[in-house]
Design an enzyme around this catalytic site. Sequence first.
Site, PDB file in Angstrom:
ATOM      1  NE  ARG A  21      70.714  25.252  -5.418  1.00  0.00           N
ATOM      2  CZ  ARG A  21      70.345  26.341  -6.082  1.00  0.00           C
ATOM      3  NH1 ARG A  21      70.503  27.527  -5.541  1.00  0.00           N
ATOM      4  NH2 ARG A  21      69.795  26.241  -7.272  1.00  0.00           N
ATOM      5  CB  ILE A  23      70.697  16.038  -5.924  1.00  0.00           C
ATOM      6  CG1 ILE A  23      69.177  15.965  -5.688  1.00  0.00           C
ATOM      7  CG2 ILE A  23      71.239  14.661  -6.270  1.00  0.00           C
ATOM      8  CD1 ILE A  23      68.368  15.591  -6.937  1.00  0.00           C
ATOM      9  CG  ASP A  67      78.579  29.166 -16.025  1.00  0.00           C
ATOM     10  OD1 ASP A  67      78.100  28.119 -16.511  1.00  0.00           O
ATOM     11  OD2 ASP A  67      78.027  30.278 -16.136  1.00  0.00           O
ATOM     12  CG  ASN A  94      74.160  17.188  -9.525  1.00  0.00           C
ATOM     13  OD1 ASN A  94      73.111  16.563  -9.412  1.00  0.00           O
ATOM     14  ND2 ASN A  94      74.362  18.346  -8.896  1.00  0.00           N
ATOM     15  CE1 TYR A 161      66.035  19.889 -15.524  1.00  0.00           C
ATOM     16  CE2 TYR A 161      64.098  18.505 -15.836  1.00  0.00           C
ATOM     17  CZ  TYR A 161      65.251  18.817 -15.133  1.00  0.00           C
ATOM     18  OH  TYR A 161      65.612  18.051 -14.051  1.00  0.00           O
ATOM     19  CE  LYS A 165      68.304  17.355 -16.112  1.00  0.00           C
ATOM     20  NZ  LYS A 165      69.633  17.219 -15.476  1.00  0.00           N
TER      21      LYS A 165
HETATM   22  P1  NAD Z   1      69.458  22.490  -7.387  1.00  0.00           P
HETATM   23  O1  NAD Z   1      68.940  23.626  -8.193  1.00  0.00           O
HETATM   24  O2  NAD Z   1      69.153  22.426  -5.939  1.00  0.00           O
HETATM   25  O3  NAD Z   1      71.031  22.383  -7.576  1.00  0.00           O
HETATM   26  C1  NAD Z   1      71.616  22.512  -8.823  1.00  0.00           C
HETATM   27  C2  NAD Z   1      73.021  23.039  -8.628  1.00  0.00           C
HETATM   28  O4  NAD Z   1      73.582  23.224  -9.934  1.00  0.00           O
HETATM   29  C3  NAD Z   1      73.046  24.402  -7.918  1.00  0.00           C
HETATM   30  O5  NAD Z   1      74.008  24.405  -6.894  1.00  0.00           O
HETATM   31  C4  NAD Z   1      73.390  25.374  -9.027  1.00  0.00           C
HETATM   32  O6  NAD Z   1      74.103  26.515  -8.598  1.00  0.00           O
HETATM   33  C5  NAD Z   1      74.233  24.493  -9.936  1.00  0.00           C
HETATM   34  N1  NAD Z   1      74.296  25.016 -11.295  1.00  0.00           N
HETATM   35  C6  NAD Z   1      73.271  25.443 -12.072  1.00  0.00           C
HETATM   36  N2  NAD Z   1      73.740  25.904 -13.223  1.00  0.00           N
HETATM   37  C7  NAD Z   1      75.096  25.788 -13.186  1.00  0.00           C
HETATM   38  C8  NAD Z   1      76.129  26.102 -14.079  1.00  0.00           C
HETATM   39  N3  NAD Z   1      75.885  26.667 -15.263  1.00  0.00           N
HETATM   40  N4  NAD Z   1      77.406  25.814 -13.726  1.00  0.00           N
HETATM   41  C9  NAD Z   1      77.665  25.266 -12.527  1.00  0.00           C
HETATM   42  N5  NAD Z   1      76.728  24.962 -11.617  1.00  0.00           N
HETATM   43  C10 NAD Z   1      75.448  25.219 -11.955  1.00  0.00           C
HETATM   44  O7  NAD Z   1      68.945  21.165  -8.149  1.00  0.00           O
HETATM   45  P2  NAD Z   1      68.831  19.647  -7.623  1.00  0.00           P
HETATM   46  O8  NAD Z   1      67.418  19.388  -7.341  1.00  0.00           O
HETATM   47  O9  NAD Z   1      69.852  19.360  -6.579  1.00  0.00           O
HETATM   48  O10 NAD Z   1      69.195  18.881  -8.980  1.00  0.00           O
HETATM   49  C11 NAD Z   1      70.448  18.266  -9.222  1.00  0.00           C
HETATM   50  C12 NAD Z   1      70.361  17.518 -10.560  1.00  0.00           C
HETATM   51  O11 NAD Z   1      69.327  16.536 -10.495  1.00  0.00           O
HETATM   52  C13 NAD Z   1      69.985  18.441 -11.729  1.00  0.00           C
HETATM   53  O12 NAD Z   1      70.669  18.022 -12.893  1.00  0.00           O
HETATM   54  C14 NAD Z   1      68.500  18.200 -11.882  1.00  0.00           C
HETATM   55  O13 NAD Z   1      68.031  18.485 -13.176  1.00  0.00           O
HETATM   56  C15 NAD Z   1      68.410  16.718 -11.564  1.00  0.00           C
HETATM   57  N6  NAD Z   1      67.078  16.295 -11.124  1.00  0.00           N
HETATM   58  C16 NAD Z   1      66.512  16.788  -9.981  1.00  0.00           C
HETATM   59  C17 NAD Z   1      65.246  16.352  -9.596  1.00  0.00           C
HETATM   60  C18 NAD Z   1      64.597  16.842  -8.325  1.00  0.00           C
HETATM   61  O14 NAD Z   1      63.455  16.441  -8.039  1.00  0.00           O
HETATM   62  N7  NAD Z   1      65.237  17.688  -7.541  1.00  0.00           N
HETATM   63  C19 NAD Z   1      64.566  15.412 -10.392  1.00  0.00           C
HETATM   64  C20 NAD Z   1      65.160  14.946 -11.551  1.00  0.00           C
HETATM   65  C21 NAD Z   1      66.438  15.381 -11.907  1.00  0.00           C
END
Ligand code: NAD
Length: 257
Positions: A21, A23, A67, A94, A161, A165
């Site tokens: 799901r 990004i 995982d 990601n 976090y 990062k």
């Molecule tokens: P999200 O929570 O919607 O999606 C993260 C996905 O990672 C999920 O599908 C989840 O099941 C999966 N995941 C989590 N832990 C896991 C594990 N141990 N093994 C396998 N899969 C795992 O988050 P997002 O907003 O789509 O973020 C994607 C990336 O972008 C992340 O690394 C996040 O830190 C980074 N990010 C997001 C934002 C934002 O504003 N959304 C900003 C900066 C950075």
Amino acid sequence: MSIEHLFRLDGRVTVVTGAARGIGQCIASVLGQLGATVVLADRLPLVHETAAALAREGIAAEGLVLDVTDRPAVDDAVDGVVARHGRIDAMVANAGWSYEDASVDHSDENWSQALDINLNGVFYVVRRAGRHMVAQKKGAIVALSSIAGVKYVRPEHHVGYDVAKAGVAHMCRVLGCEWAAAGVRVNAVGPGYTDTEMLAEVGRTQPAVLKRWIDDIPMGRLLRREEIASAIAFLLSDAASGMTGQLMMVDAGYSAA
Ligand code: NAD
């Protein structure tokens, strides 16, 4: 060679973690539209539905429950991709996890989990993919950092976090240099606040908080997922053949302000 060709990813065998799901799903879709064969990996079984939906759109996509904190499972999954496809051309680390926990009373569980998923999990997938890529003498890796990895992001509380990062960006600098002579490029992308379900929820439940975040963004808006995904597609493509060890911020100006 045409300039358009440099941006294409035709036939590139690519793994995207955290792709069920958000990004990650969008990254898989964009890379697939550029011709990549995409393996979507996520700890959620939903990843199979996500991959099937992309396949219905004509993208070469397969889903994999994984995982990223499970070291042996990561090694098996990456080795399995190489066994099935003959190679691995690209890895997008990601998968990530965030939380709220005030620092003075920060729990050990949140600290460990934040580092385990956001830093160790990235290292595990990058290490195994890098092993194959160095042997192939070709490959490209992008890992997800964040604005929270380069500056204090107020008023959130998730120091684990933030530290993870920052570590991801430095991991990419180090490995980008270490593996450069072997033809493997490693870069990080640092998204700003992106229009995902998590932020939509903040908008619904704490509209004043979301407004304060947006007020701090020079462009005055959230990023669209496609804007993160297209930067990653560029870094994986031959158009970025001169780039390694970099952190590319896609944050609507947030970190520069
Ligand atoms: P999200 O929570 O919607 O999606 C993260 C996905 O990672 C999920 O599908 C989840 O099941 C999966 N995941 C989590 N832990 C896991 C594990 N141990 N093994 C396998 N899969 C795992 O988050 P997002 O907003 O789509 O973020 C994607 C990336 O972008 C992340 O690394 C996040 O830190 C980074 N990010 C997001 C934002 C934002 O504003 N959304 C900003 C900066 C950075």
